[in-house]
Design a protein around this motif. Structure first.
Motif, PDB file in Angstrom:
ATOM      1  N   GLY A   1       7.786  -9.316  -0.396  1.00 12.33           N
ATOM      2  CA  GLY A   1       6.508  -9.064   0.260  1.00 12.33           C
ATOM      3  C   GLY A   1       5.609 -10.282   0.346  1.00 12.33           C
ATOM      4  N   ALA A  32      -0.398  -5.862   6.832  1.00 10.36           N
ATOM      5  CA  ALA A  32       0.428  -5.345   5.733  1.00 10.36           C
ATOM      6  C   ALA A  32       1.014  -3.963   6.050  1.00 10.36           C
ATOM      7  CB  ALA A  32      -0.399  -5.288   4.451  1.00 10.36           C
ATOM      8  N   ALA A  35       4.718  -1.540  -1.703  1.00  8.00           N
ATOM      9  CA  ALA A  35       6.171  -1.330  -1.702  1.00  8.00           C
ATOM     10  C   ALA A  35       6.565  -0.015  -2.369  1.00  8.00           C
ATOM     11  CB  ALA A  35       6.864  -2.505  -2.408  1.00  8.00           C
ATOM     12  N   ILE A  94       1.392  -6.123   0.730  1.00  2.00           N
ATOM     13  CA  ILE A  94       2.756  -5.643   0.986  1.00  2.00           C
ATOM     14  C   ILE A  94       3.479  -5.346  -0.325  1.00  2.00           C
ATOM     15  CG2 ILE A  94       5.018  -6.301   1.908  1.00  2.00           C
ATOM     16  CD1 ILE A  94       3.407  -8.011   3.995  1.00  2.00           C
ATOM     17  N   THR A  95       3.340  -6.243  -1.305  1.00  2.00           N
ATOM     18  CA  THR A  95       3.978  -6.038  -2.608  1.00  2.00           C
ATOM     19  C   THR A  95       3.430  -4.795  -3.301  1.00  2.00           C
ATOM     20  OG1 THR A  95       4.242  -8.437  -2.833  1.00  2.00           O
ATOM     21  CG2 THR A  95       4.487  -7.115  -4.828  1.00  2.00           C
ATOM     22  N   PHE A 102      10.591  -4.993  -0.093  1.00  2.00           N
ATOM     23  CA  PHE A 102       9.173  -5.356  -0.023  1.00  2.00           C
ATOM     24  C   PHE A 102       8.642  -5.832  -1.379  1.00  2.00           C
ATOM     25  CE2 PHE A 102       8.940  -2.189   3.648  1.00  2.00           C
ATOM     26  CZ  PHE A 102       8.994  -3.209   4.599  1.00  2.00           C
ATOM     27  N   ILE A 132       4.972  -2.465   6.318  1.00  2.00           N
ATOM     28  CA  ILE A 132       5.446  -1.359   5.484  1.00  2.00           C
ATOM     29  C   ILE A 132       5.947  -0.209   6.356  1.00  2.00           C
ATOM     30  CG2 ILE A 132       4.689   0.444   3.867  1.00  2.00           C
ATOM     31  CD1 ILE A 132       5.073  -2.195   2.485  1.00  2.00           C
TER      32      ILE A 132
END
Length: 443
Positions: free
Chosen positions: A341, A281, A362, A358-359, A337, A285
């Motif tokens: 994501g 992840a 963001a 990832i979400t 993202f 990013i």
């Protein structure tokens, strides 16, 4: 002319940064599918030790070489530039040999008592061989960045990443075809291979293409002594700052799996979650930092030159444009993202957990990307203690979130602390720069 050089250098570094990160992306996918998520966690666990070793041996010296060479080059003192380069290489290489010995001699103690994972012992030994190669490579890169010649550092970075991946993939293929078990330590050995090839390329360019050798530098012993004093004066506080920051980062990294176990996870699941966060992840990013880090690399010598010419107004305009551009980049990446994501985690890593991370991460992008540039600006203004103080505070907040919130809320408690610390670092840095220019300090 200054602006064109800066833009050209940034574009070169950005292009190679994107290329190396793309290679690194596929490499991490290869690692996760070939060795498994737990093995990726073990692989990521040694990087705090690696970062600490690099901080002690070369990071501060590279920055000192870059800043000093930029100033001397502005004053047309080419002999002094060459002298600074070789003095930096000698000092860094000596420290790297001491560090390599200590890592190999105390690998068991580091693995058991610091990383809390005996399985990392062999990986620490394999990783130690990369340190001397990295020390020479980094000093040469610092020299060329000081001259604003970014092609050589950029291409050497590409060689380092490519050779690392090819080396590991070839070894993995040989092991599996022979029916042998391929351990994740192969990936660690790739660090040494990558640094060796990038160092070899840098030395080749330095000697054959540029014609820079110690014998032809015509530097006097007094010039070397002066260079040693100058680099020591600049690098000691920078190195101390980097070491202390990396100690905090190391505490942060090794504490996450431990506190996940306190949350109720077993060892393998804790390492799995740590590996997904730091090996899948976060690299996604951090992918756009290929742009912001390239700008940051060019920012320090650029500000050093503007300081030498005492151009206060130009620095103010330069800083404001950099901050605005990085914030816009971060905002755009946040949107991407936030909405993509989950899909990216499943499509790239076959991991829904990576998509959730990832979400969640963001929201950090505008602050994360801008902070690297702000830190470089503050260092370029000759205020390394300020950047150290702010970075220490934001790392302490992250560590506190690990010990306070992970046992209660799991890994998401840490992610909340990570976001808050980056926001705090952003506003503290902006406040310092605003006050600095408001006072109109002599640059």
């Amino acid at each position: 002319m200054q602006r064109k050089i800066l833009i050209k250098g940034t574009l070169i570094l950005t292009f190679t940064g994107i290329a190396t990160r793309l290679i690194g992306f596929f490499y991490r996918i290869f690692l996760s599918r070939s060795f498994g998520e737990t093995a990726v966690g073990l692989y990521q666990l040694i990087f705090p030790v690696y970062a600490l070793a690099i901080s002690f041996t070369s990071a501060g010296i590279q920055t000192a070489v870059s800043r000093s060479v930029a100033r001397e080059h502005t004053l047309h003192r080419d002999k002094k530039c060459t002298c600074l380069l070789y003095t930096g290489i000698g000092l860094s290489f000596l420290l790297s040999m001491i560090t390599m010995y200590l890592l190999q001699h105390y690998n068991s103690a580091i693995a058991i008592h610091f990383l809390h994972e005996p399985r990392c012992m062999f990986s620490i030994t394999a990783m130690s061989y990369a340190i001397p190669f990295a020390s020479i490579h980094s000093c040469i890169c610092g020299y060329y960045l000081g001259l604003k010649q970014t092609r050589i550092p950029a291409f050497s970075q590409l060689i380092e990443q490519t050779s690392r991946v090819v080396f590991v993939c070839l070894l993995f293929t040989v092991f599996t075809r022979n029916g042998s078990h391929a351990n994740v330590a192969l990936a660690v050995a790739g660090l040494a291979a990558g640094e060796f090839f990038s160092m070899s390329y840098s030395l080749y360019i330095l000697r054959s293409k540029q014609g820079i050798t110690l014998a032809h530098s015509q530097a006097t012993p007094s010039m070397f002594l002066s260079s040693l004093k100058e680099l020591t004066a600049l690098s000691v506080p920078l190195t101390a700052n980097r070491i202390l920051l990396n100690i905090l980062q190391s505490i942060e990294a090794v504490s996450i799996p431990v506190q996940l176990r306190a949350f109720g996870m077993d060892t393998n699941n804790a390492l799995r979650m740590y590996g997904v966060l730091t090996g899948m992840a976060l690299p996604l990013i951090l992918f756009p930092t290929a742009v912001s880090n390239s700008i940051a690399s060019m920012t320090l010598p650029a500000i050093a030159e503007l300081q030498a010419s005492r151009n206060h107004t130009a620095i103010k305009i330069f800083v404001s444009r950099l901050c605005l551009g990085s914030l816009l980049l971060g905002a755009m990446c946040s949107v991407v993202f936030l909405f993509g994501g989950s899909l990216a985690g499943i499509w790239l890593f076959h991991s829904s957990l990576a998509g959730k991370f990832i979400t969640t991460l963001a929201w950090i992008c505008p602050f994360l990307y801008t902070n690297s540039i702000l830190t470089s600006i503050i260092n370029g203004l000759g205020k390394p203690f300020i950047s150290f103080l702010y970075n220490s505070l934001h790392l302490i907040i992250r560590i506190l979130s690990i010990y306070i919130y992970i046992p209660q809320k799991g890994i998401y408690g840490y992610l909340i602390g990570l976001l808050f610390s980056q926001v705090l670092l952003f506003f503290l840095s902006l406040q310092f720069l605003y006050r600095y220019f408001q006072k109109g300090e002599t640059l």
